[in-house]
Scaffold this active site. Sequence first.
Site, PDB file in Angstrom:
ATOM      1  CB  CYS A  47      -0.864   0.058   1.242  1.00  0.00           C
ATOM      2  SG  CYS A  47      -1.772  -1.430   1.585  1.00  0.00           S
TER       3      CYS A  47
ATOM      4  NE  ARG B 285       4.817   1.573  -1.316  1.00  0.00           N
ATOM      5  CZ  ARG B 285       5.796   1.539  -0.425  1.00  0.00           C
ATOM      6  NH1 ARG B 285       6.923   2.126  -0.687  1.00  0.00           N
ATOM      7  NH2 ARG B 285       5.645   0.917   0.722  1.00  0.00           N
TER       8      ARG B 285
ATOM      9  CD1 TRP C 186      -0.387  -5.671  -3.391  1.00  0.00           C
ATOM     10  CD2 TRP C 186      -0.364  -6.659  -1.393  1.00  0.00           C
ATOM     11  NE1 TRP C 186       0.119  -6.937  -3.553  1.00  0.00           N
ATOM     12  CE2 TRP C 186       0.152  -7.564  -2.348  1.00  0.00           C
ATOM     13  CE3 TRP C 186      -0.449  -7.075  -0.061  1.00  0.00           C
ATOM     14  CZ2 TRP C 186       0.583  -8.845  -2.019  1.00  0.00           C
ATOM     15  CZ3 TRP C 186      -0.020  -8.347   0.271  1.00  0.00           C
ATOM     16  CH2 TRP C 186       0.489  -9.218  -0.707  1.00  0.00           C
TER      17      TRP C 186
ATOM     18  CG  ASN D 242       0.620   2.470   3.562  1.00  0.00           C
ATOM     19  OD1 ASN D 242      -0.406   2.492   2.921  1.00  0.00           O
ATOM     20  ND2 ASN D 242       1.754   3.009   3.147  1.00  0.00           N
ATOM     21  N   GLY D 243      -0.283  -0.867   6.384  1.00  0.00           N
ATOM     22  CA  GLY D 243       0.095  -1.711   7.511  1.00  0.00           C
ATOM     23  C   GLY D 243      -1.051  -2.592   7.943  1.00  0.00           C
TER      24      GLY D 243
ATOM     25  CD  GLU E  99      18.204 -11.834  -8.008  1.00  0.00           C
ATOM     26  OE1 GLU E  99      17.654 -12.467  -7.087  1.00  0.00           O
ATOM     27  OE2 GLU E  99      17.752 -10.755  -8.449  1.00  0.00           O
TER      28      GLU E  99
ATOM     29  CE  LYS F 234      14.800 -10.187 -10.481  1.00  0.00           C
ATOM     30  NZ  LYS F 234      15.351 -10.110  -9.179  1.00  0.00           N
TER      31      LYS F 234
ATOM     32  CD  GLU G  52      11.166 -11.163  -9.242  1.00  0.00           C
ATOM     33  OE1 GLU G  52      10.451 -10.834  -8.298  1.00  0.00           O
ATOM     34  OE2 GLU G  52      12.372 -10.881  -9.306  1.00  0.00           O
TER      35      GLU G  52
ATOM     36  CG  HIS H  84      22.920 -36.730  -5.546  1.00  0.00           C
ATOM     37  ND1 HIS H  84      23.534 -37.935  -5.255  1.00  0.00           N
ATOM     38  CD2 HIS H  84      23.933 -35.850  -5.759  1.00  0.00           C
ATOM     39  CE1 HIS H  84      24.847 -37.789  -5.262  1.00  0.00           C
ATOM     40  NE2 HIS H  84      25.113 -36.523  -5.572  1.00  0.00           N
TER      41      HIS H  84
ATOM     42  CE  LYS I 186      11.493  -2.228  -5.829  1.00  0.00           C
ATOM     43  NZ  LYS I 186      12.341  -3.237  -6.495  1.00  0.00           N
TER      44      LYS I 186
HETATM   45  C1  F6R Z   1      12.719  -9.926  -6.247  1.00  0.00           C
HETATM   46  C2  F6R Z   1      12.574  -8.980  -5.162  1.00  0.00           C
HETATM   47  C3  F6R Z   1      12.254  -9.511  -3.819  1.00  0.00           C
HETATM   48  C4  F6R Z   1      12.953  -8.674  -2.732  1.00  0.00           C
HETATM   49  C5  F6R Z   1      12.467  -9.113  -1.339  1.00  0.00           C
HETATM   50  C6  F6R Z   1      13.182  -8.359  -0.242  1.00  0.00           C
HETATM   51  O1  F6R Z   1      13.013  -9.274  -7.440  1.00  0.00           O
HETATM   52  O2  F6R Z   1      12.676  -7.794  -5.340  1.00  0.00           O
HETATM   53  O3  F6R Z   1      12.570 -10.862  -3.699  1.00  0.00           O
HETATM   54  O4  F6R Z   1      14.327  -8.841  -2.855  1.00  0.00           O
HETATM   55  O5  F6R Z   1      11.091  -8.905  -1.243  1.00  0.00           O
HETATM   56  O6  F6R Z   1      12.959  -6.988  -0.374  1.00  0.00           O
HETATM   57  P1  F6R Z   1      13.913  -5.926   0.287  1.00  0.00           P
HETATM   58  O7  F6R Z   1      15.231  -6.036  -0.376  1.00  0.00           O
HETATM   59  O8  F6R Z   1      13.243  -4.607   0.039  1.00  0.00           O
HETATM   60  O9  F6R Z   1      14.000  -6.270   1.750  1.00  0.00           O
END
Ligand code: F6R
Length: 608
Positions: A2, A27, A75, A101-102, A481, A485, A488, A504, A603
């Site tokens: 949010c 976000r 959200w 928010n929260g 990673e 990528k 997602e 295995h 985000k």
């Molecule tokens: C993937 C991504 C998430 C964040 C995770 C932690 O592309 O962005 O996996 O890395 O939600 O977020 P932060 O770094 O903001 O604590």
Amino acid sequence: MCGIVGYTGTQQAAPILLEGLKKLEYRGYDSAGIAILSGDAITVSKISGKVDKLVEKTEGGRNCPGTSGIGHTRWATHGAPTDINAHPHLSNDGRFAVVHNGIIENYQELRDELLAKGFVFYSETDTEVVVNLLELYDEGDVKKAVMRTASRLRGSYALGVVCTDEPGCIYAMRESSPLIIGIGVGENYFASDVTALVSYTRNAVYLDDGEFARISAEKAEIFDSSGTEIRKKISRITWDVQTAEKGGYEHFMLKEITEQPRAIKAAIDPRLHGREVTMDDLVLSDRYLKGLKKILITACGSSYYAGCAGRYAIEQFSGIPVEVVLASELRYGNALIDRHTLMIAVSQSGETADTIAAIREGKSRGAKVLAIVNVVGSTIAKLADWTLYTWAGPEISVATTKGYTTQLTVLYLFSLYLAKRIGIVSEEKYNRMADALNALPRLIQESLDMNPSIPRIAGKYHSFRSMFFIGRNTDYAASLEGALKMKEISYIHAESYPAGELKHGTIALISDGQPVVALCCNDFISEKTASNIIEVKARGAKVIAVTFRDNQNILSLADDVIYIPRIETELSPVVEIVPLQMLAYHVAKENGCDIDKPRNLAKSVTVE
Ligand code: F6R
């Protein structure tokens, strides 16, 4: 997740709030709304779906006149993303409106209490208890009602409030959720994220937990939880408007991938002078360092993967064992943490709920916490004993790119710093690493430039339902990673696997045509990975190798190749991930996915 915004001044508030909400779209959200205060009336307009729909509904804000108001992108947590559950929410008597928010953890108990007193609830949200508590506690003094309400809430919140009794005034309250007051001239703002403020002002006051603000066009008064006015420092927002805008790129993700040479330079420049690493924000005494028994890196998602990749350099250069623990698991496991543990918490947003909980746990067991964070003034930056900012600038795309690579860069810088203080590496090795770090921005640029074939490779593999990413050691860390990528943003199931472990069990999944991305940038074990490539090829896999131009052995085995420039092995993940970001981007584009806002994702993940 949010986002909230607030404005009060002399201009029409609605267009400014709508603009702010657009800036917060990245976000992740599923509904949006605004409440405008005009004279002694509040006009609420809210809708499930995108901010653009709200812009249309309000005719660009024209049908919501008034010069102060609050806005929200939601959200969904409590209740589906419907018009009714969208914020703002009104009190039963219609005099208060609230955005939130929260999560209010004790909302059920408060709701029952308010129901017993005759209040009616229209939504399924936890937020509606807040606005009705304000009505309940209002005895003609909004500030007091705000304080009494805050004293009843458990959980996390950044709240924006307007009340018809105080025209021209907006209130903002914070507990464990970011909230920033923007100071203008004859107008003032609040927002949960600086990106919503930078077009209007660069002067900001960061609220701390328990604080709240009464904001009018002329001034922003900040109070502690007892209602005593406090003086807070006005900080300068250094992020510029352009970095928060697309600037001609088709997607923020693409823009942010290409920004990496610059972002990494910004992380390195203030800290690496020739071969000398300085970390002014870090005060670790010799005694403390000598007593260190372990370093524990904790984080979520990509930030966790940055920790997985960074551990090799830290362990090798410092001789201190490094454990990397998912923040969401840390509290429930038995990781041994005490005052001889240095906890490193890694977070782009600085607001991730699980990481915050892990830090609190670490501190309660006596560890000191070093945060590696991008967002200045974020909760994690405030909680930690020391903070090293990554200086990546605003990252708008939900999938992190420059956030991850700058975190990794700072971890590498930290490993060199430790090498100098307590290190066990030879001077020759140290010098090579320092030189490699200095070269990093150029090498990242080269890894972007030397792969014009990535869109073609993406075209060849985009329709497969699954992909494997394999590698060993540092390559395996980068593959974690790389696979995330791909998953997602393209929605293709991608699994990263230690190359030597496939045989295995998991190799049973390899059949004709199965794409396998093989990372071979670790010179010490590239040969071993080569034998794993042969194994999967024998079962029909198509191999996309990531390697150096001169790695003939791997080149002869691969069906397609992604190149990276030569780099010291310990630092290779930060370079090899860059073309993999590009590969995921182009596959997602081929598949017509919403690249900057992948489904179901936010985000900043502020719920545990
Ligand atoms: C993937 C991504 C998430 C964040 C995770 C932690 O592309 O962005 O996996 O890395 O939600 O977020 P932060 O770094 O903001 O604590």
